[in-house]
Design a protein around this motif. Structure first.
Motif, mmCIF file in Angstrom:
data_model
loop_
_atom_site.group_PDB
_atom_site.id
_atom_site.type_symbol
_atom_site.label_atom_id
_atom_site.label_comp_id
_atom_site.label_asym_id
_atom_site.label_seq_id
_atom_site.Cartn_x
_atom_site.Cartn_y
_atom_site.Cartn_z
ATOM 1 N N ALA A 313 39.067 111.112 34.838
ATOM 2 C CA ALA A 313 40.534 111.006 34.881
ATOM 3 C C ALA A 313 41.099 111.695 36.122
ATOM 4 O O ALA A 313 42.202 111.360 36.585
ATOM 5 N N LEU A 314 40.355 112.656 36.670
ATOM 6 C CA LEU A 314 40.821 113.340 37.878
ATOM 7 C C LEU A 314 41.056 112.360 39.034
ATOM 8 O O LEU A 314 41.948 112.557 39.861
ATOM 9 N N VAL A 315 40.216 111.335 39.067
ATOM 10 C CA VAL A 315 40.315 110.368 40.169
ATOM 11 C C VAL A 315 41.663 109.655 40.171
ATOM 12 O O VAL A 315 42.210 109.340 41.226
ATOM 13 N N PHE A 316 42.201 109.448 38.963
ATOM 14 C CA PHE A 316 43.460 108.685 38.892
ATOM 15 C C PHE A 316 44.600 109.389 39.625
ATOM 16 O O PHE A 316 45.540 108.760 40.084
ATOM 17 N N PHE A 317 44.531 110.727 39.667
ATOM 18 C CA PHE A 317 45.619 111.468 40.314
ATOM 19 C C PHE A 317 45.394 111.668 41.812
ATOM 20 O O PHE A 317 46.255 112.183 42.503
ATOM 21 N N MET A 318 44.217 111.252 42.273
ATOM 22 C CA MET A 318 43.904 111.508 43.668
ATOM 23 C C MET A 318 44.875 110.836 44.651
ATOM 24 O O MET A 318 45.362 111.485 45.589
ATOM 25 N N PRO A 319 45.169 109.529 44.455
ATOM 26 C CA PRO A 319 46.087 108.902 45.419
ATOM 27 C C PRO A 319 47.433 109.616 45.453
ATOM 28 O O PRO A 319 48.039 109.765 46.514
ATOM 29 N N LEU A 320 47.876 110.067 44.304
ATOM 30 C CA LEU A 320 49.156 110.748 44.201
ATOM 31 C C LEU A 320 49.147 112.036 45.020
ATOM 32 O O LEU A 320 50.063 112.307 45.797
ATOM 33 N N LEU A 321 48.097 112.813 44.842
ATOM 34 C CA LEU A 321 48.031 114.117 45.502
ATOM 35 C C LEU A 321 47.835 113.990 47.006
ATOM 36 O O LEU A 321 48.608 114.539 47.789
ATOM 37 N N VAL A 322 46.797 113.286 47.395
ATOM 38 C CA VAL A 322 46.551 113.221 48.834
ATOM 39 C C VAL A 322 47.661 112.423 49.508
ATOM 40 O O VAL A 322 48.066 112.735 50.626
ATOM 41 N N GLY A 323 48.200 111.425 48.834
ATOM 42 C CA GLY A 323 49.307 110.643 49.397
ATOM 43 C C GLY A 323 50.516 111.521 49.655
ATOM 44 O O GLY A 323 51.116 111.480 50.734
ATOM 45 N N VAL A 395 48.718 121.186 48.335
ATOM 46 C CA VAL A 395 48.539 120.022 49.215
ATOM 47 C C VAL A 395 49.812 119.775 50.028
ATOM 48 O O VAL A 395 49.761 119.529 51.236
ATOM 49 N N VAL A 396 50.961 119.879 49.368
ATOM 50 C CA VAL A 396 52.228 119.631 50.073
ATOM 51 C C VAL A 396 52.496 120.725 51.113
ATOM 52 O O VAL A 396 52.892 120.438 52.245
ATOM 53 N N VAL A 397 52.227 121.976 50.741
ATOM 54 C CA VAL A 397 52.451 123.072 51.688
ATOM 55 C C VAL A 397 51.503 122.938 52.886
ATOM 56 O O VAL A 397 51.931 122.977 54.043
ATOM 57 N N VAL A 398 50.221 122.754 52.582
ATOM 58 C CA VAL A 398 49.245 122.635 53.667
ATOM 59 C C VAL A 398 49.548 121.415 54.537
ATOM 60 O O VAL A 398 49.526 121.488 55.767
ATOM 61 N N GLY A 399 49.865 120.302 53.890
ATOM 62 C CA GLY A 399 50.197 119.076 54.636
ATOM 63 C C GLY A 399 51.386 119.301 55.557
ATOM 64 O O GLY A 399 51.352 118.955 56.741
ATOM 65 N N SER A 400 52.445 119.907 55.039
ATOM 66 C CA SER A 400 53.636 120.165 55.856
ATOM 67 C C SER A 400 53.294 121.044 57.048
ATOM 68 O O SER A 400 53.736 120.794 58.167
ATOM 69 N N LEU A 401 52.514 122.086 56.784
ATOM 70 C CA LEU A 401 52.228 123.021 57.872
ATOM 71 C C LEU A 401 51.333 122.375 58.935
ATOM 72 O O LEU A 401 51.526 122.594 60.131
ATOM 73 N N VAL A 434 41.658 116.467 49.366
ATOM 74 C CA VAL A 434 40.494 116.270 48.510
ATOM 75 C C VAL A 434 39.841 117.617 48.198
ATOM 76 O O VAL A 434 39.529 117.936 47.045
ATOM 77 N N LEU A 435 39.690 118.439 49.234
ATOM 78 C CA LEU A 435 39.064 119.747 49.031
ATOM 79 C C LEU A 435 39.892 120.624 48.091
ATOM 80 O O LEU A 435 39.363 121.248 47.170
ATOM 81 N N ILE A 436 41.192 120.645 48.336
ATOM 82 C CA ILE A 436 42.066 121.489 47.506
ATOM 83 C C ILE A 436 42.034 121.028 46.045
ATOM 84 O O ILE A 436 41.820 121.820 45.132
ATOM 85 N N TYR A 437 42.205 119.721 45.867
ATOM 86 C CA TYR A 437 42.317 119.169 44.511
ATOM 87 C C TYR A 437 41.037 119.388 43.725
ATOM 88 O O TYR A 437 41.026 120.007 42.654
ATOM 89 N N PHE A 438 39.914 118.892 44.259
ATOM 90 C CA PHE A 438 38.680 118.992 43.478
ATOM 91 C C PHE A 438 38.146 120.424 43.465
ATOM 92 O O PHE A 438 37.449 120.824 42.540
#
Lengths: 449, 449
Positions: A313-323, A395-401, A434-438
């Motif tokens: 089920a973790l995979v289902f949230f992946m597009p949401l997070l990395v996106g 993910v959002v903080v790291v992505g923004s920075l 991916v690294l952060i999430y998993f």
């Protein structure tokens, strides 16, 4: 104005070689519109049409065609016709065309020009592309400091037909050092016996030959100038860039930045005229390069294979997070690239900007985390919800920075910040995501299980 | 010029209220530079400094401050000082400031203005933002067709100090219908006894009051104009937009497009001055909205749960595939958005562009497919390599076409094509990518197994 009707009329007139009516038609239109209609003709027809016009009209019309079209027409032109056309063109436009010609054409053309013209063309054509030198013109009006207003006005009247502008004039000494500027408005408002030196503005804004064209338009815009004087290394006046060429340069730079910001190499041809191969070449490089970036994300996933297999089920949230991380990063990068391009933010401001934006990124991360916590609860249960929410925040903080810092880093490396494009940022942020999430998932769910 | 030294000098002079030296300093600098230095002061200090200057200097300097700073200073100003400042400002800048004032300030201000000024301000301030009406000025020079050149020049000389430009003048009849234009250059080159109507250009380029400011700068750039006349619905001349304001408008539009193209709502404040909350608000909306788009991808993955569970190696290639599709889509969207914004491509060209770009997309898809086939072989074996390569081809083609079509669709829906941003395209393409990839995998690997 209905251009398709005009086009038909023009085609018919050209077929009849009806010189008189074609000239009348041109008289009734702006050259820019006539050129728009002409653009749809074949190169041979464009040339035929041009040669039916008077020489001054040819020169005025020609500059409204694209660089590619000008070069194509010049290619077909008889060398004498081309030399005559060259002599009627504005100095800067003429040099641009010269740069587009083949070596053979240049050799054929040069003997047909007067010596002063030949030197002027060669000099203007010698400056590197997209610098002040490349977009400046050599036909500006100069005055001497000890002249009277009357003498100055007389000279301007005489020279007006040959100069790109007489509204802004430049006061120079014997060695062409720039002493000041006077506008025509100031001249006609003054007594005819006043001296130029008493009314000239001495705090002159100028730019050096090698400056980037982007800076030329920034300066013209900042000071609301009609034209910007260009100085060589010895502070001598060598040309001016007029506002209209600066507008074109600004447009070109903004287009280039828009292209780079989507990981497309800057196009040399407008989209409307670009060919299959050029478009392919300009796009494929980055696409393939970014594949290797995306492999990092794949490697990250492979590393966490056990976690994924245990909790699919973790995979289902992946597009949401990395996106979301990629989106936040693209936002930050685009804002910063544009602010650097317009000069609104400068390199030295990075610490200040980073400080403020870290707060904004955290607030965005919290909002996004809260949003997906609810989604996580609904679709995966409380444990997954926590993992997803915490991961989203980071993910959002790291992505923004990453998006924020990349343009500064590139600019420090003397690369164009615009290369910190959406796709590049997305690819980097994807891997971090991916690294952060998993990573969190392994940590938190591992502890639980 | 070293601005930090200047700033210290200015702070010291302001502390001493040394009016004379401050004025001398301003005389030696361009107002734009003086304003740059001033910007770092507090609002109260900016006001104090302004009031030490002569009224004409105040007006010239004030317009180089940002709109926000102008409004903040006006807020603190005594109503009489503000009315005096208002009277010295250029008509268009004055109207912009008026729009920034609070209702109370407007009521306090209006009685202090002369009636003509009051009406002018109210009229110019009444046009919707970002239209020709909003950026035009009412201080332009007009001539009558039956005047002699001598009379025309005399009038221009008299009016020059109050007009934004006298280099381009407008010939109107009794009801202010625009008959033609004459440049000052043409006037001074002609015999004083010639008539205006014999030398004016009658094929005048103009624009209507409600036109978008983006179109204003496009027209000015296309025709290389110094100023563009603005007509009302009855074809009467009501104002002109000068090239410098058009340059600012073009810059503003390019910035707005760059922001939208990263899914940020257009900012009202430059990045260097924007506050925490505005930046948060402008970014959070799209981020949250795109979450729901990303859920589609998640739902797609959930649908293919069995395929994923059977072949977990498929997941490793997912970032590569959907990422590449998103990148190709972002490229196509950015190219098209910019081409539409500059007028290089128009809505009616969509079929032609789509045809050419479908070929480019296919070529890109083939290249990318071949690249990942090798990667697939190395990392997953021949079956997975085929699935990955075929999916890559389709993902890149579909992604490119979505990126290409979205700007046209938005423009058809009367929305800004720039909203077809990287993040929006990426989110849509991600979902398609998931469906294509796992769809093929289920089909091909399912048949195999």
């Amino acid at each position: 104005m209905d251009f398709s009707v005009l086009q038909e009329t023009l085609v018919a007139l050209l077929k009849q070689r009806n010189k008189r009516d074609i000239r009348t038609l041109l008289d009734q239109m702006h050259e820019a519109d006539f050129a728009s209609v002409m653009q749809h003709f074949s190169v041979a027809d464009m040339l035929d049409l041009l040669l039916l016009l008077s020489l001054p009209s040819q020169g005025k019309l020609f500059v409204y065609l694209s660089n590619q079209q000008q070069a194509d027409i010049a290619e077909l032109m008889d060398r004498n016709d081309l030399a005559a056309l060259f002599s009627t063109m504005e100095a800067d436009k003429r040099a641009d065309l010269y740069n587009q010609l083949s070596e053979d054409q240049r050799y054929a053309l040069l003997p047909g020009l007067a010596q002063a013209e030949r030197e002027d063309v060669r000099r203007l054509a010698s400056y590197p592309e997209k610098t002040a030198g490349a977009i400046m013109t050599s036909s500006y009006a100069t005055l001497k400091a000890d002249w009277t207003v009357k003498k100055a006005l007389k000279k301007l009247r005489l020279e007006a037909p040959d100069k790109e502008t007489i509204y802004q004039t430049y006061v120079i000494d014997e060695v062409r050092q720039l002493l000041g500027t006077v506008s025509l408005k100031e001249l006609i408002l003054c007594s005819p016996t006043a001296l130029v030196k008493d009314l000239m503005r001495t705090e002159v804004v100028s730019i050096s030959l090698s400056s980037d064209q982007e800076d030329v338009s920034k300066v013209i815009r900042k000071y609301d100038l009609l034209a910007l004087p260009v100085l060589d290394d010895n502070q001598r006046l060598v040309g001016i860039v007029t506002y209209d060429d600066a507008m074109d340069a600004a447009e070109e730079e903004a287009t280039e930045d828009a292209q780079k910001s989507a990981s497309v190499s800057a196009l040399d041809t407008p989209m409307s005229q670009i060919g299959f191969w050029e478009l392919y070449r300009k796009r494929v490089g980055w696409l393939v390069l970014l594949v290797f970036g995306a492999l990092l994300s794949g490697a990250g996933l492979a590393f966490f294979e056990d976690t994924i297999a245990a909790q699919i089920a973790l995979v289902f949230f992946m597009p949401l997070l990395v996106g979301s991380g990629g989106n936040a990063g693209s936002q930050a990068a685009a804002l910063m690239v544009r602010a650097l391009a317009t000069g609104d933010v400068e390199f030295k401001d990075w610490a200040k900007v980073l400080g403020r934006d870290a707060f904004v990124a955290s607030a965005l991360g919290l909002t996004m985390g809260a949003t997906v916590y609810l989604l996580g609860l609904l679709r995966g249960g409380p444990e997954i919800a926590i993992v997803v929410a915490i991961s989203m925040f980071f993910v959002v903080v790291v992505g923004s920075l990453i998006g924020l810092c990349l343009p500064f880093i590139l600019s420090k490396l003397k690369m164009d910040p615009a290369t910190a494009s959406g796709p590049l940022v997305t690819t980097i942020v994807d891997a971090s995501g991916v690294l952060i999430y998993f990573g969190f998932a392994t940590l938190l769910l591992g502890m639980d299980g």
